[in-house]
Scaffold this motif. Sequence first.
Motif, PDB file in Angstrom:
ATOM      1  N   THR A 206       0.848  -1.203   0.000  1.00 55.35           N
ATOM      2  CA  THR A 206       0.000   0.000   0.000  1.00 55.35           C
ATOM      3  C   THR A 206       0.881   1.249   0.000  1.00 55.35           C
ATOM      4  N   LEU A 207       0.239   2.372  -0.318  1.00 55.62           N
ATOM      5  CA  LEU A 207       0.968   3.627  -0.500  1.00 55.62           C
ATOM      6  C   LEU A 207       0.512   4.701   0.472  1.00 55.62           C
ATOM      7  N   GLY A 208       1.460   5.548   0.875  1.00 57.74           N
ATOM      8  CA  GLY A 208       1.124   6.679   1.736  1.00 57.74           C
ATOM      9  C   GLY A 208       2.029   7.856   1.439  1.00 57.74           C
ATOM     10  N   VAL A 209       1.718   8.967   2.099  1.00 54.83           N
ATOM     11  CA  VAL A 209       2.556  10.158   1.963  1.00 54.83           C
ATOM     12  C   VAL A 209       2.822  10.717   3.356  1.00 54.83           C
ATOM     13  N   SER A 210       3.818  11.586   3.423  1.00 51.64           N
ATOM     14  CA  SER A 210       4.131  12.251   4.675  1.00 51.64           C
ATOM     15  C   SER A 210       4.475  13.702   4.367  1.00 51.64           C
ATOM     16  N   ASN A 211       4.005  14.598   5.210  1.00 51.99           N
ATOM     17  CA  ASN A 211       4.326  16.029   5.070  1.00 51.99           C
ATOM     18  C   ASN A 211       3.822  16.629   3.763  1.00 51.99           C
ATOM     19  N   PHE A 212       2.779  16.066   3.193  1.00 49.84           N
ATOM     20  CA  PHE A 212       2.163  16.619   1.975  1.00 49.84           C
ATOM     21  C   PHE A 212       1.093  17.630   2.364  1.00 49.84           C
ATOM     22  N   THR A 213       0.944  18.666   1.559  1.00 51.27           N
ATOM     23  CA  THR A 213      -0.188  19.569   1.747  1.00 51.27           C
ATOM     24  C   THR A 213      -1.446  18.867   1.226  1.00 51.27           C
ATOM     25  N   MET A 214      -2.586  19.438   1.542  1.00 59.33           N
ATOM     26  CA  MET A 214      -3.842  18.815   1.068  1.00 59.33           C
ATOM     27  C   MET A 214      -3.930  18.779  -0.457  1.00 59.33           C
ATOM     28  N   PRO A 215      -3.597  19.874  -1.149  1.00 61.41           N
ATOM     29  CA  PRO A 215      -3.634  19.781  -2.622  1.00 61.41           C
ATOM     30  C   PRO A 215      -2.623  18.776  -3.179  1.00 61.41           C
ATOM     31  N   GLN A 216      -1.474  18.654  -2.531  1.00 57.24           N
ATOM     32  CA  GLN A 216      -0.486  17.669  -3.010  1.00 57.24           C
ATOM     33  C   GLN A 216      -1.022  16.244  -2.840  1.00 57.24           C
TER      34      GLN A 216
ATOM     35  N   GLU B 293      -6.732  19.110   7.276  1.00 53.63           N
ATOM     36  CA  GLU B 293      -5.952  17.915   6.914  1.00 53.63           C
ATOM     37  C   GLU B 293      -6.623  16.623   7.375  1.00 53.63           C
ATOM     38  N   LEU B 294      -7.121  16.639   8.622  1.00 55.99           N
ATOM     39  CA  LEU B 294      -7.752  15.420   9.127  1.00 55.99           C
ATOM     40  C   LEU B 294      -9.119  15.207   8.487  1.00 55.99           C
ATOM     41  N   ASP B 295      -9.770  16.290   8.119  1.00 51.57           N
ATOM     42  CA  ASP B 295     -11.061  16.164   7.418  1.00 51.57           C
ATOM     43  C   ASP B 295     -10.827  15.534   6.044  1.00 51.57           C
ATOM     44  N   GLN B 296      -9.752  15.958   5.394  1.00 48.45           N
ATOM     45  CA  GLN B 296      -9.424  15.354   4.100  1.00 48.45           C
ATOM     46  C   GLN B 296      -9.099  13.864   4.270  1.00 48.45           C
ATOM     47  N   ALA B 297      -8.358  13.541   5.339  1.00 55.21           N
ATOM     48  CA  ALA B 297      -8.018  12.135   5.584  1.00 55.21           C
ATOM     49  C   ALA B 297      -9.293  11.308   5.753  1.00 55.21           C
ATOM     50  N   MET B 298     -10.246  11.849   6.510  1.00 53.35           N
ATOM     51  CA  MET B 298     -11.504  11.109   6.715  1.00 53.35           C
ATOM     52  C   MET B 298     -12.267  10.993   5.400  1.00 53.35           C
ATOM     53  N   MET B 299     -12.251  12.055   4.617  1.00 54.50           N
ATOM     54  CA  MET B 299     -12.989  12.052   3.351  1.00 54.50           C
ATOM     55  C   MET B 299     -12.400  11.026   2.385  1.00 54.50           C
ATOM     56  N   LEU B 300     -11.061  10.957   2.326  1.00 53.32           N
ATOM     57  CA  LEU B 300     -10.407  10.040   1.381  1.00 53.32           C
ATOM     58  C   LEU B 300     -10.170   8.649   1.979  1.00 53.32           C
ATOM     59  N   GLY B 301     -10.494   8.486   3.263  1.00 48.37           N
ATOM     60  CA  GLY B 301     -10.268   7.182   3.905  1.00 48.37           C
ATOM     61  C   GLY B 301      -8.801   6.903   4.167  1.00 48.37           C
ATOM     62  N   LEU B 302      -8.018   7.958   4.449  1.00 54.16           N
ATOM     63  CA  LEU B 302      -6.593   7.786   4.753  1.00 54.16           C
ATOM     64  C   LEU B 302      -6.411   7.602   6.251  1.00 54.16           C
TER      65      LEU B 302
ATOM     66  N   HIS C 288      -3.563   2.681  -7.536  1.00 52.44           N
ATOM     67  CA  HIS C 288      -3.648   2.170  -6.165  1.00 52.44           C
ATOM     68  C   HIS C 288      -3.667   3.381  -5.244  1.00 52.44           C
ATOM     69  N   LYS C 289      -4.849   3.717  -4.761  1.00 56.90           N
ATOM     70  CA  LYS C 289      -5.026   4.975  -4.027  1.00 56.90           C
ATOM     71  C   LYS C 289      -4.264   4.960  -2.690  1.00 56.90           C
ATOM     72  N   LEU C 290      -3.948   6.149  -2.215  1.00 54.68           N
ATOM     73  CA  LEU C 290      -3.257   6.296  -0.929  1.00 54.68           C
ATOM     74  C   LEU C 290      -4.108   5.699   0.191  1.00 54.68           C
ATOM     75  N   VAL C 291      -3.434   5.098   1.171  1.00 54.87           N
ATOM     76  CA  VAL C 291      -4.157   4.587   2.349  1.00 54.87           C
ATOM     77  C   VAL C 291      -3.754   5.324   3.623  1.00 54.87           C
ATOM     78  N   ALA C 292      -2.664   6.103   3.568  1.00 51.69           N
ATOM     79  CA  ALA C 292      -2.173   6.731   4.804  1.00 51.69           C
ATOM     80  C   ALA C 292      -1.513   8.070   4.521  1.00 51.69           C
ATOM     81  N   THR C 293      -1.565   8.923   5.547  1.00 48.00           N
ATOM     82  CA  THR C 293      -0.849  10.193   5.496  1.00 48.00           C
ATOM     83  C   THR C 293      -0.151  10.362   6.840  1.00 48.00           C
ATOM     84  N   GLN C 294       1.049  10.945   6.819  1.00 43.62           N
ATOM     85  CA  GLN C 294       1.821  11.046   8.063  1.00 43.62           C
ATOM     86  C   GLN C 294       2.283  12.485   8.294  1.00 43.62           C
TER      87      GLN C 294
END
Length: 304
Positions: free
Chosen positions: A159-169, A200-209, A179-185
């Motif tokens: 699975t794939l994730g990102v760290s320190n990305f802005t919401m638009p990134q 940021e956390l609202d986006q995570a909830m919306m995208l299921g990260l 293969h959509k992102l599953v995590a953000t850090q």
Amino acid sequence: MSELPLPPATRTLGDSGIAVSPIAWGMWRLAENGRTAGDAAKLVHAALDAGINFLDTADIYGFDGTAGFGDAEQLLGEVLAAEPALRQRMVLATKGGIMPPLPYDQSAQYLQSAIDKSLSRLKVDSVDLWQVHRPDILAHPQEVARVLDDAVAAGKIRTLGVSNFTMPQIAALNQFLGHKLVATQPEISPLRIDCFENGELDQAMMLGLTPLAWSPLGGGRLTSPETARDEAVAAELDRFAVQHGISRSVAAYSWLMAHPAGIIPIIGSQQAERIAEGAAAAQVRWNRQDWYAVLVAARGVPLP
Ligand code: NAP
């Protein structure tokens, strides 16, 4: 007083079906202080035995500004080579994309080789989560997505994730990924509260990260406050901690875990007892009044 739910015994990494403990252990500082593979093995066992199955590392962990790139992965690789059965007990996350002396490099050529080199240092065929460590402003997200999708298709990454990305990134990379992102850090702690109100956390909830919180104790500053604001946050955590018979750090981890986005704090301690103690945060229940009191102490101004 409105009680918040306890975290579940396990969380799922995005929609992947991969079950992880609600708190993780991180290896940023693993290769410090001359730790041997034997020392590292003791820490890995401490985490797993405490029920923490989610382990986070990165290719740059160990780099001290001049040398040491890959050292933390290398140490974990030696632990896994000595005791291969450990691999099945952990959900293994690593990161890449920061390449000294350059700031960041997510060109296709660099990313492909970074992924292969991580697998080789870790002595594994695949990792469960691979995260882009920091965004490379000069890499087109479509090109990054292509390399990451190829690595998933090749079985190198689950699975794939990102760290320190802005919401638009995050949105841009996710748009191009098969293969959509599953995590953000992001960095989240009672001292670093931006993501609670900036979306940021609202986006995570919306995208299921699944949000992983790095430096959940502010890099240790919560245990050794440096400013009046640090002191005020520590005092609110202590008020709650005393009532519940827990330490300030366990109060801090559990405060993050009470958020509805399902934040997974990454314990940064490299001491076996402190790693084990952190697992107890999953049993701590907050109520709205106490939770907001910590937030208000961190904001320094009352909520509107
Ligand atoms: P942290 O938990 O905020 O800080 C850990 C530090 O606090 C350690 O040096 C630890 O020392 C110290 N500490 C002092 N008292 C402690 C106590 N009572 N309990 C626990 N720790 C105490 O976490 P962090 O190490 O800064 O970061 C945690 C993880 O986040 C890293 O391992 C890494 O996986 C991840 N991370 C990611 C990024 C990113 O850009 N994605 C950046 C930084 C970190 P002892 O070891 O002596 O206990």
